[in-house]
Write an enzyme that holds these catalytic residues in place. Structure first.
Site, PDB file in Angstrom:
ATOM      1  N   GLY A  41       0.779  -1.240   0.000  1.00 33.41           N
ATOM      2  CA  GLY A  41       0.000   0.000   0.000  1.00 33.41           C
ATOM      3  C   GLY A  41       0.809   1.288   0.000  1.00 33.41           C
ATOM      4  N   GLU A  93       4.013   4.313   6.200  1.00 36.05           N
ATOM      5  CA  GLU A  93       2.760   3.538   6.124  1.00 36.05           C
ATOM      6  C   GLU A  93       1.736   4.277   5.279  1.00 36.05           C
ATOM      7  OE1 GLU A  93       1.227   0.938   6.451  1.00 36.05           O
ATOM      8  OE2 GLU A  93       1.666  -0.193   8.270  1.00 36.05           O
ATOM      9  N   ASP A  94       0.844   3.517   4.654  1.00 33.30           N
ATOM     10  CA  ASP A  94      -0.267   4.144   3.929  1.00 33.30           C
ATOM     11  C   ASP A  94      -1.310   4.671   4.914  1.00 33.30           C
ATOM     12  OD1 ASP A  94      -0.978   1.582   4.730  1.00 33.30           O
ATOM     13  OD2 ASP A  94      -1.574   0.895   2.750  1.00 33.30           O
ATOM     14  N   ASP A  97      -4.592   2.443  11.224  1.00 35.45           N
ATOM     15  CA  ASP A  97      -6.000   2.257  11.563  1.00 35.45           C
ATOM     16  C   ASP A  97      -6.084   1.891  13.050  1.00 35.45           C
ATOM     17  OD1 ASP A  97      -8.724   1.786  11.285  1.00 35.45           O
ATOM     18  OD2 ASP A  97      -8.495  -0.134  10.284  1.00 35.45           O
ATOM     19  N   THR A  98      -6.176   0.620  13.387  1.00 32.05           N
ATOM     20  CA  THR A  98      -6.194   0.247  14.806  1.00 32.05           C
ATOM     21  C   THR A  98      -4.834   0.485  15.471  1.00 32.05           C
ATOM     22  OG1 THR A  98      -5.506  -2.029  14.362  1.00 32.05           O
ATOM     23  CG2 THR A  98      -7.887  -1.570  14.372  1.00 32.05           C
ATOM     24  N   THR A 101      -0.975  -3.275  13.545  1.00 32.23           N
ATOM     25  CA  THR A 101       0.091  -3.623  12.599  1.00 32.23           C
ATOM     26  C   THR A 101       1.353  -2.837  12.925  1.00 32.23           C
ATOM     27  OG1 THR A 101      -1.578  -3.990  10.897  1.00 32.23           O
ATOM     28  CG2 THR A 101       0.700  -3.729  10.148  1.00 32.23           C
ATOM     29  N   LEU A 102       1.156  -1.547  13.178  1.00 28.88           N
ATOM     30  CA  LEU A 102       2.295  -0.674  13.462  1.00 28.88           C
ATOM     31  C   LEU A 102       3.011  -1.101  14.742  1.00 28.88           C
ATOM     32  CD1 LEU A 102       3.675   1.769  12.280  1.00 28.88           C
ATOM     33  CD2 LEU A 102       2.170   3.214  13.656  1.00 28.88           C
ATOM     34  N   LYS A 125      -6.205   7.220  10.816  1.00 34.17           N
ATOM     35  CA  LYS A 125      -7.601   6.995  11.240  1.00 34.17           C
ATOM     36  C   LYS A 125      -7.639   6.981  12.760  1.00 34.17           C
ATOM     37  CE  LYS A 125      -9.320   3.937   7.619  1.00 34.17           C
ATOM     38  NZ  LYS A 125     -10.016   2.664   7.357  1.00 34.17           N
ATOM     39  N   PHE A 146     -13.654   3.579   4.880  1.00 29.34           N
ATOM     40  CA  PHE A 146     -12.755   2.740   4.099  1.00 29.34           C
ATOM     41  C   PHE A 146     -12.339   3.489   2.842  1.00 29.34           C
ATOM     42  CE2 PHE A 146     -11.383  -0.549   1.207  1.00 29.34           C
ATOM     43  CZ  PHE A 146     -10.550  -1.280   2.032  1.00 29.34           C
ATOM     44  N   ASP A 153      -5.979  -0.353  -1.435  1.00 28.09           N
ATOM     45  CA  ASP A 153      -6.769  -1.278  -2.263  1.00 28.09           C
ATOM     46  C   ASP A 153      -7.979  -1.837  -1.550  1.00 28.09           C
ATOM     47  OD1 ASP A 153      -5.158  -2.946  -0.452  1.00 28.09           O
ATOM     48  OD2 ASP A 153      -5.948  -4.613  -1.629  1.00 28.09           O
ATOM     49  N   ARG A 159      -5.507   0.469  -6.568  1.00 28.98           N
ATOM     50  CA  ARG A 159      -4.236   1.035  -6.096  1.00 28.98           C
ATOM     51  C   ARG A 159      -3.710   2.127  -7.006  1.00 28.98           C
ATOM     52  NH1 ARG A 159      -2.199  -2.207  -1.897  1.00 28.98           N
ATOM     53  NH2 ARG A 159      -2.490  -4.436  -2.139  1.00 28.98           N
TER      54      ARG A 159
HETATM   55  P1  IMP Z   1      -4.151  -1.555  11.487  1.00 26.09           P
HETATM   56  O1  IMP Z   1      -3.345  -2.686  12.034  1.00 26.09           O
HETATM   57  O2  IMP Z   1      -5.610  -1.688  11.858  1.00 26.09           O
HETATM   58  O3  IMP Z   1      -3.634  -0.181  11.862  1.00 26.09           O
HETATM   59  O4  IMP Z   1      -4.174  -1.772   9.929  1.00 26.09           O
HETATM   60  C1  IMP Z   1      -3.477  -1.021   9.062  1.00 26.09           C
HETATM   61  C2  IMP Z   1      -3.502  -1.674   7.706  1.00 26.09           C
HETATM   62  O5  IMP Z   1      -4.834  -2.070   7.311  1.00 26.09           O
HETATM   63  C3  IMP Z   1      -3.059  -0.677   6.676  1.00 26.09           C
HETATM   64  O6  IMP Z   1      -1.668  -0.684   6.530  1.00 26.09           O
HETATM   65  C4  IMP Z   1      -3.817  -1.121   5.447  1.00 26.09           C
HETATM   66  O7  IMP Z   1      -3.088  -2.120   4.771  1.00 26.09           O
HETATM   67  C5  IMP Z   1      -5.092  -1.699   5.985  1.00 26.09           C
HETATM   68  N1  IMP Z   1      -6.173  -0.669   5.958  1.00 26.09           N
HETATM   69  C6  IMP Z   1      -6.702  -0.035   7.026  1.00 26.09           C
HETATM   70  N2  IMP Z   1      -7.645   0.837   6.655  1.00 26.09           N
HETATM   71  C7  IMP Z   1      -7.722   0.761   5.304  1.00 26.09           C
HETATM   72  C8  IMP Z   1      -8.521   1.450   4.311  1.00 26.09           C
HETATM   73  O8  IMP Z   1      -9.371   2.320   4.604  1.00 26.09           O
HETATM   74  N3  IMP Z   1      -8.299   1.107   3.020  1.00 26.09           N
HETATM   75  C9  IMP Z   1      -7.387   0.162   2.643  1.00 26.09           C
HETATM   76  N4  IMP Z   1      -6.603  -0.480   3.539  1.00 26.09           N
HETATM   77  C10 IMP Z   1      -6.774  -0.203   4.867  1.00 26.09           C
HETATM   78 MG    MG Z   2      -0.495  -1.191   4.984  1.00 27.04          MG
END
Ligand code: IMP
Ligand code: MG
Length: 185
Positions: A41, A93-94, A97-98, A101-102, A125, A146, A153, A159
Protein backbone atom coordinates in the site's frame (compact mmCIF):
# COMPACT_ATOMS: atom_id res chain seq x y z
CA UNK A 1 -28.87 1.91 -5.88
CA UNK A 2 -25.38 1.56 -4.45
CA UNK A 3 -23.90 4.42 -2.40
CA UNK A 4 -21.51 6.51 -4.54
CA UNK A 5 -17.80 6.65 -3.75
CA UNK A 6 -16.69 10.03 -2.37
CA UNK A 7 -13.41 11.64 -3.42
CA UNK A 8 -11.57 12.68 -0.25
CA UNK A 9 -8.26 13.86 -1.70
CA UNK A 10 -7.39 14.57 -5.32
CA UNK A 11 -3.94 14.52 -6.90
CA UNK A 12 -3.30 18.19 -5.97
CA UNK A 13 -4.06 17.51 -2.29
CA UNK A 14 -1.73 14.52 -2.33
CA UNK A 15 1.05 16.54 -3.99
CA UNK A 16 0.72 19.30 -1.38
CA UNK A 17 0.86 16.77 1.46
CA UNK A 18 3.96 15.14 -0.01
CA UNK A 19 5.67 18.52 -0.37
CA UNK A 20 4.92 19.41 3.27
CA UNK A 21 6.00 16.00 4.59
CA UNK A 22 9.16 16.17 2.49
CA UNK A 23 10.03 19.52 4.08
CA UNK A 24 9.29 18.28 7.61
CA UNK A 25 11.41 15.15 7.21
CA UNK A 26 14.28 17.01 5.51
CA UNK A 27 14.38 19.60 8.30
CA UNK A 28 14.39 16.94 11.02
CA UNK A 29 17.04 14.77 9.33
CA UNK A 30 19.70 16.98 7.71
CA UNK A 31 22.17 14.05 7.65
CA UNK A 32 19.77 11.81 5.76
CA UNK A 33 17.27 9.06 6.45
CA UNK A 34 16.41 5.48 5.68
CA UNK A 35 12.77 5.12 4.69
CA UNK A 36 11.27 1.69 5.30
CA UNK A 37 8.00 1.23 3.42
CA UNK A 38 5.41 -1.45 4.05
CA UNK A 39 4.35 -3.32 0.93
CA UNK A 40 2.21 -2.91 -0.97
CA UNK A 41 0.00 0.00 0.00
CA UNK A 42 2.81 2.49 0.74
CA UNK A 43 4.59 2.16 -2.58
CA UNK A 44 2.98 5.06 -4.45
CA UNK A 45 3.25 7.34 -1.41
CA UNK A 46 6.91 6.41 -0.92
CA UNK A 47 7.75 7.04 -4.56
CA UNK A 48 6.32 10.56 -4.46
CA UNK A 49 7.61 11.34 -0.96
CA UNK A 50 11.26 10.54 -1.68
CA UNK A 51 11.23 13.02 -4.56
CA UNK A 52 10.33 15.77 -2.08
CA UNK A 53 13.28 15.08 0.22
CA UNK A 54 16.30 17.36 0.02
CA UNK A 55 18.55 15.16 2.18
CA UNK A 56 20.30 11.88 1.35
CA UNK A 57 17.76 9.07 1.38
CA UNK A 58 17.83 5.30 1.15
CA UNK A 59 14.77 3.08 0.83
CA UNK A 60 13.93 -0.47 1.79
CA UNK A 61 10.79 -2.58 2.02
CA UNK A 62 8.98 -4.84 4.44
CA UNK A 63 6.33 -7.30 3.30
CA UNK A 64 3.58 -8.39 5.67
CA UNK A 65 0.36 -10.37 5.67
CA UNK A 66 -2.35 -10.15 8.27
CA UNK A 67 -3.76 -13.42 9.56
CA UNK A 68 -7.13 -11.76 10.18
CA UNK A 69 -8.34 -8.14 9.98
CA UNK A 70 -7.97 -6.14 13.23
CA UNK A 71 -6.33 -9.11 14.96
CA UNK A 72 -2.90 -7.52 15.12
CA UNK A 73 -1.47 -10.88 14.14
CA UNK A 74 0.93 -10.11 11.35
CA UNK A 75 3.64 -12.15 9.70
CA UNK A 76 6.70 -10.83 7.86
CA UNK A 77 6.74 -12.13 4.29
CA UNK A 78 9.70 -10.02 3.19
CA UNK A 79 12.42 -8.72 5.47
CA UNK A 80 14.74 -5.76 5.01
CA UNK A 81 18.04 -6.04 3.21
CA UNK A 82 19.49 -3.14 5.20
CA UNK A 83 21.14 -3.19 8.63
CA UNK A 84 19.30 -0.64 10.81
CA UNK A 85 22.01 -0.34 13.46
CA UNK A 86 22.70 3.32 14.17
CA UNK A 87 20.49 4.53 11.31
CA UNK A 88 17.85 7.26 11.36
CA UNK A 89 14.84 5.24 10.28
CA UNK A 90 11.35 6.31 9.26
CA UNK A 91 8.67 3.67 8.78
CA UNK A 92 6.38 4.74 5.93
CA UNK A 93 2.76 3.54 6.12
CA UNK A 94 -0.27 4.14 3.93
CA UNK A 95 -2.76 4.22 6.80
CA UNK A 96 -2.65 3.64 10.52
CA UNK A 97 -6.00 2.26 11.56
CA UNK A 98 -6.19 0.25 14.81
CA UNK A 99 -2.43 0.65 15.20
CA UNK A 100 -1.96 -3.08 15.75
CA UNK A 101 0.09 -3.62 12.60
CA UNK A 102 2.29 -0.67 13.46
CA UNK A 103 2.84 -1.93 17.02
CA UNK A 104 4.15 -5.21 15.63
CA UNK A 105 6.36 -3.55 13.01
CA UNK A 106 7.83 -0.99 15.41
CA UNK A 107 8.74 -3.73 17.89
CA UNK A 108 10.48 -5.63 15.10
CA UNK A 109 12.45 -2.60 13.95
CA UNK A 110 13.27 -1.28 17.42
CA UNK A 111 15.00 -4.57 18.23
CA UNK A 112 17.52 -3.82 15.45
CA UNK A 113 18.97 -0.83 17.31
CA UNK A 114 18.33 2.11 14.95
CA UNK A 115 19.61 5.49 16.17
CA UNK A 116 16.06 6.79 15.79
CA UNK A 117 12.76 5.33 14.66
CA UNK A 118 9.79 7.46 13.59
CA UNK A 119 6.58 6.90 11.64
CA UNK A 120 5.32 8.71 8.57
CA UNK A 121 1.78 7.81 7.51
CA UNK A 122 -0.27 9.25 4.69
CA UNK A 123 -3.53 8.66 6.56
CA UNK A 124 -4.27 8.58 10.26
CA UNK A 125 -7.60 6.99 11.24
CA UNK A 126 -7.23 8.25 14.79
CA UNK A 127 -10.80 7.48 15.84
CA UNK A 128 -10.21 3.75 15.31
CA UNK A 129 -6.99 3.44 17.28
CA UNK A 130 -6.73 0.53 19.71
CA UNK A 131 -3.00 0.79 20.38
CA UNK A 132 -1.89 4.44 20.74
CA UNK A 133 1.00 5.22 18.37
CA UNK A 134 3.24 8.27 18.16
CA UNK A 135 3.09 9.48 14.54
CA UNK A 136 5.84 11.98 13.74
CA UNK A 137 4.58 12.81 10.23
CA UNK A 138 0.94 12.64 9.11
CA UNK A 139 -0.49 13.46 5.69
CA UNK A 140 -4.17 13.62 6.59
CA UNK A 141 -6.39 12.63 9.45
CA UNK A 142 -9.45 10.76 8.17
CA UNK A 143 -12.57 9.46 9.88
CA UNK A 144 -13.80 5.91 10.26
CA UNK A 145 -14.22 5.16 6.57
CA UNK A 146 -12.76 2.74 4.10
CA UNK A 147 -10.53 4.40 1.51
CA UNK A 148 -9.06 3.26 -1.79
CA UNK A 149 -6.66 4.73 -4.33
CA UNK A 150 -3.08 6.00 -4.38
CA UNK A 151 -1.74 2.65 -3.18
CA UNK A 152 -4.72 1.67 -1.05
CA UNK A 153 -6.77 -1.28 -2.26
CA UNK A 154 -9.84 -3.36 -1.84
CA UNK A 155 -8.88 -6.95 -2.71
CA UNK A 156 -6.10 -5.67 -4.92
CA UNK A 157 -8.19 -3.15 -6.86
CA UNK A 158 -7.91 0.65 -7.08
CA UNK A 159 -4.24 1.03 -6.10
CA UNK A 160 -3.37 2.95 -9.27
CA UNK A 161 -5.96 5.72 -8.83
CA UNK A 162 -4.40 9.18 -8.63
CA UNK A 163 -6.92 10.17 -5.98
CA UNK A 164 -8.19 8.75 -2.72
CA UNK A 165 -11.88 7.98 -2.33
CA UNK A 166 -14.06 6.60 0.45
CA UNK A 167 -16.28 3.68 -0.52
CA UNK A 168 -19.00 1.62 1.08
CA UNK A 169 -17.48 -1.64 2.33
CA UNK A 170 -20.65 -3.71 1.92
CA UNK A 171 -20.93 -2.52 -1.67
CA UNK A 172 -17.30 -3.47 -2.30
CA UNK A 173 -17.66 -6.83 -0.59
CA UNK A 174 -20.60 -7.65 -2.86
CA UNK A 175 -18.69 -6.49 -5.93
CA UNK A 176 -15.01 -5.50 -5.62
CA UNK A 177 -15.26 -3.70 -8.98
CA UNK A 178 -18.34 -1.69 -7.92
CA UNK A 179 -16.52 1.67 -8.13
CA UNK A 180 -14.40 1.05 -11.20
CA UNK A 181 -16.83 2.82 -13.51
CA UNK A 182 -17.10 6.00 -11.47
CA UNK A 183 -13.52 6.32 -10.17
CA UNK A 184 -11.54 5.66 -13.32
CA UNK A 185 -11.63 8.41 -15.95
P1 IMP B 1 -4.15 -1.56 11.49
O1 IMP B 1 -3.34 -2.69 12.03
O2 IMP B 1 -5.61 -1.69 11.86
O3 IMP B 1 -3.63 -0.18 11.86
O4 IMP B 1 -4.17 -1.77 9.93
C1 IMP B 1 -3.48 -1.02 9.06
C2 IMP B 1 -3.50 -1.67 7.71
O5 IMP B 1 -4.83 -2.07 7.31
C3 IMP B 1 -3.06 -0.68 6.68
O6 IMP B 1 -1.67 -0.68 6.53
C4 IMP B 1 -3.82 -1.12 5.45
O7 IMP B 1 -3.09 -2.12 4.77
C5 IMP B 1 -5.09 -1.70 5.99
N1 IMP B 1 -6.17 -0.67 5.96
C6 IMP B 1 -6.70 -0.04 7.03
N2 IMP B 1 -7.65 0.84 6.66
C7 IMP B 1 -7.72 0.76 5.30
C8 IMP B 1 -8.52 1.45 4.31
O8 IMP B 1 -9.37 2.32 4.60
N3 IMP B 1 -8.30 1.11 3.02
C9 IMP B 1 -7.39 0.16 2.64
N4 IMP B 1 -6.60 -0.48 3.54
C10 IMP B 1 -6.77 -0.20 4.87
MG1 MG C 1 -0.49 -1.19 4.98
Amino acid sequence: MKPAARVLHDADDLRAANARLGREISEAHPDGVLLVAVLKGSVLFLADLVRQLTVPVEIDFLGITSYAPDSGRVRLTKDLGTDLTGREVILVEDVVDTGLTLAYLLAQLRARAPASLEVCTLFDKRARRIVPQPLAYVGFEIGDEFVVGYGLDFRGRYRNLELVAAGDVDTLAADPDAYVGELYP
